[in-house]
Design a protein around this motif. Structure first.
Motif, short mmCIF file in Angstrom:
data_model
loop_
_atom_site.label_atom_id
_atom_site.label_comp_id
_atom_site.label_asym_id
_atom_site.label_seq_id
_atom_site.Cartn_x
_atom_site.Cartn_y
_atom_site.Cartn_z
N TYR A 118 0.88 -1.16 0.00
CA TYR A 118 0.00 0.00 0.00
C TYR A 118 0.93 1.22 0.00
O TYR A 118 1.96 1.22 0.69
N THR A 119 0.57 2.26 -0.73
CA THR A 119 1.50 3.37 -0.85
C THR A 119 0.79 4.71 -0.89
O THR A 119 -0.36 4.81 -1.34
N ALA A 120 1.48 5.75 -0.43
CA ALA A 120 1.00 7.13 -0.51
C ALA A 120 2.18 8.00 -0.95
O ALA A 120 3.30 7.82 -0.48
N LEU A 121 1.92 8.93 -1.87
CA LEU A 121 2.98 9.73 -2.47
C LEU A 121 2.64 11.21 -2.44
O LEU A 121 1.49 11.60 -2.67
N LEU A 122 3.66 12.04 -2.18
CA LEU A 122 3.55 13.49 -2.34
C LEU A 122 4.75 13.94 -3.17
O LEU A 122 5.91 13.65 -2.82
N ASP A 123 4.48 14.63 -4.27
CA ASP A 123 5.53 15.08 -5.18
C ASP A 123 5.31 16.56 -5.50
O ASP A 123 4.21 16.96 -5.89
N THR A 154 -2.79 8.08 -3.33
CA THR A 154 -2.63 6.81 -2.64
C THR A 154 -3.08 5.68 -3.53
O THR A 154 -3.93 5.86 -4.41
N GLY A 155 -2.46 4.51 -3.33
CA GLY A 155 -2.80 3.36 -4.16
C GLY A 155 -1.99 2.15 -3.76
O GLY A 155 -1.75 1.91 -2.57
N ILE A 156 -1.49 1.43 -4.76
CA ILE A 156 -0.76 0.19 -4.52
C ILE A 156 0.49 0.17 -5.38
O ILE A 156 0.53 0.77 -6.46
N ALA A 157 1.55 -0.48 -4.85
CA ALA A 157 2.83 -0.52 -5.56
C ALA A 157 3.33 -1.95 -5.63
O ALA A 157 3.02 -2.78 -4.77
N TYR A 158 4.12 -2.22 -6.68
CA TYR A 158 4.74 -3.53 -6.87
C TYR A 158 6.22 -3.33 -7.09
O TYR A 158 6.64 -2.66 -8.04
N ASP A 159 7.03 -3.88 -6.18
CA ASP A 159 8.49 -3.77 -6.28
C ASP A 159 9.08 -5.17 -6.44
O ASP A 159 9.37 -5.86 -5.45
N ASN A 163 15.81 -2.77 -7.83
CA ASN A 163 16.06 -1.80 -8.90
C ASN A 163 14.79 -1.32 -9.60
O ASN A 163 14.78 -0.25 -10.21
N LEU A 164 13.72 -2.10 -9.54
CA LEU A 164 12.53 -1.82 -10.33
C LEU A 164 11.30 -1.67 -9.43
O LEU A 164 11.13 -2.41 -8.46
N SER A 165 10.44 -0.69 -9.76
CA SER A 165 9.22 -0.50 -8.99
C SER A 165 8.12 0.07 -9.88
O SER A 165 8.39 0.79 -10.84
N PHE A 166 6.88 -0.27 -9.53
CA PHE A 166 5.70 0.22 -10.22
C PHE A 166 4.70 0.70 -9.16
O PHE A 166 4.57 0.09 -8.10
N ALA A 167 3.99 1.79 -9.47
CA ALA A 167 2.97 2.29 -8.54
C ALA A 167 1.76 2.75 -9.33
O ALA A 167 1.89 3.44 -10.35
N LEU A 168 0.57 2.36 -8.87
CA LEU A 168 -0.68 2.81 -9.45
C LEU A 168 -1.52 3.42 -8.35
O LEU A 168 -1.83 2.78 -7.35
N GLN A 169 -1.88 4.71 -8.54
CA GLN A 169 -2.65 5.44 -7.54
C GLN A 169 -3.94 5.95 -8.17
O GLN A 169 -3.95 7.01 -8.82
N PRO A 170 -5.04 5.21 -8.00
CA PRO A 170 -6.30 5.63 -8.60
C PRO A 170 -6.95 6.82 -7.90
O PRO A 170 -7.90 7.40 -8.42
N ALA A 220 6.49 4.22 -13.12
CA ALA A 220 7.41 3.09 -13.26
C ALA A 220 8.82 3.64 -13.13
O ALA A 220 9.16 4.66 -13.74
N LYS A 221 9.65 2.96 -12.33
CA LYS A 221 11.00 3.46 -12.09
C LYS A 221 12.00 2.32 -12.09
O LYS A 221 11.78 1.26 -11.51
N TYR A 222 13.13 2.57 -12.79
CA TYR A 222 14.25 1.63 -12.78
C TYR A 222 15.51 2.39 -12.42
O TYR A 222 15.77 3.48 -12.94
N LYS A 223 16.33 1.83 -11.55
CA LYS A 223 17.56 2.49 -11.13
C LYS A 223 18.63 1.46 -10.81
O LYS A 223 18.37 0.48 -10.09
N ASN A 224 19.83 1.69 -11.39
CA ASN A 224 20.99 0.92 -10.96
C ASN A 224 22.14 1.90 -10.69
O ASN A 224 21.90 3.10 -10.53
N ASP A 225 23.37 1.44 -10.67
CA ASP A 225 24.48 2.29 -10.26
C ASP A 225 24.78 3.42 -11.25
O ASP A 225 25.34 4.45 -10.86
N VAL A 226 24.43 3.25 -12.53
CA VAL A 226 24.79 4.26 -13.53
C VAL A 226 23.61 4.82 -14.30
O VAL A 226 23.74 5.83 -14.98
N PHE A 227 22.46 4.19 -14.21
CA PHE A 227 21.33 4.59 -15.04
C PHE A 227 20.04 4.64 -14.23
O PHE A 227 19.81 3.80 -13.36
N GLU A 228 19.22 5.64 -14.52
CA GLU A 228 17.91 5.75 -13.88
C GLU A 228 16.87 6.20 -14.91
O GLU A 228 17.13 7.12 -15.70
#
Length: 315
Positions: A118-123, A154-159, A163-170, A220-228
């Motif tokens: 379960y997730t909540a975001l402020l940007d 607020t919504g739901i996230a899948y990690d 390195n990889l994450s997805f979030a859907l906030q209806p 959708a977010k992907y991050k490693n040591d050199v790329f995001e």
């Protein structure tokens, strides 16, 4: 104002160099980040191939502070950027300008399954300084908090992995602020413009300063040591229903030495509330009647000094 902002980023960088980069005294927090300062110059004298003298300087600062304990995960980040460029006879104008603050809290759906939350975001996003349509600085098109964007949802996230994450906030509210009244009166960034009476002799109502939208948000977010790479989509349930706002950012940082890096950054934006004109006749000014929603694209490629601190893990 422009040079003061670059001095501010330089001071932040200096302060960062002097701080302790070890982890905090608990295992729950992980902090880190990076900053860079790049400079380039082109000087031409009797150059047969043509061209213009140019100078550019860019400063960037990024930091994160994340806390993971039990089923809860709290992620915080700040990104600041400012750049100036001078071409030919024109004065310095900004080439980059960003303030981005974000905080996200996630809680595992099931303590035995660590991939769903379960997730909540402020940007929050805006810029430091005024922006103009062309280097002639005739027509202002942006300023601090004009626009400013606040997204809360607020919504739901899948990690699936670190390195990889997805979030859907209806359930998401997107608020666009235009606090520069000149831009608000012009109806920039989707707010209602100034309203006059029939003969335009009297103001009935000034331009609105806030546009509130309610809709769905996906990230959708992907991050490693050199790329995001980060892709953000938003669609409103009522305002401009059926349109999708897009913000797609990619950043690549390659270490040449410990302090010297090569940086590449791209950003693609589409927002139905941002109207952009074009210069069809090549006179250096935007032509009237050409403003409409357009795909925006920015790319930055540079070599400069970069300093990383803290534990460089997934944010």
């Amino acid at each position: 104002m422009k040079f003061n902002l670059l001095v501010l980023l330089a001071l932040i960088s200096t302060a960062t160099f002097s701080q302790n980069t070890t982890q905090t005294d608990t295992t729950y927090w992980r902090m880190g980040g990076s900053n860079s300062l790049t400079f380039s110059q082109v000087s031409l004298t009797n150059w047969a191939a043509g061209g213009q003298n140019s100078i550019s300087i860019n400063g960037n600062f990024s930091a994160f502070a994340n806390r993971v304990k039990g089923r809860g995960k709290w992620e915080n980040s700040v990104d600041l950027a400012y750049g100036l460029i001078k071409q030919g006879e024109f004065d310095f104008s900004k080439s980059d300008d960003l303030i981005n603050l974000a905080t996200k809290y996630s809680y595992k759906v099931n303590k035995d399954n660590g991939k769903w939350f379960y997730t909540a975001l402020l940007d929050f996003r805006t810029q430091f300084d005024e922006g103009f349509e062309t280097p002639k600085e005739i027509k202002k098109i942006s300023n601090f908090m004009a626009p400013g964007y606040l997204t809360v949802g607020t919504g739901i996230a899948y990690d699936p992995n670190e390195n990889l994450s997805f979030a859907l906030q209806p359930l998401t509210g997107k608020f666009t602020f235009v606090l520069d009244q000149e831009l608000a009166d012009a109806g920039r960034y989707g707010v209602d413009p100034i309203v006059y009476n029939a003969d335009s002799s009297q103001v009935i109502s000034e331009g609105e300063n806030v546009l509130a939208e309610f809709g769905a948000y996906f990230r959708a977010k992907y991050k490693n040591d050199v790329f995001e790479s980060k892709l953000e989509l938003f669609t409103g349930y009522t305002h401009s229903q059926g349109n999708i706002d897009v913000n797609w950012q990619n950043a690549l940082v390659l270490n040449v030495t410990k302090a010297l890096t090569m940086n590449a950054f791209t950003q693609l934006i589409y927002d139905k509330d941002i109207l952009i004109g074009v210069d069809d006749d090549g006179d250096g000014e935007i032509d009237e009647g050409t403003e409409k929603p357009r795909v925006q694209f920015k790319s930055v490629l540079g070599v400069g000094l970069t300093y990383k601190f803290g534990k460089q893990k997934k944010q």
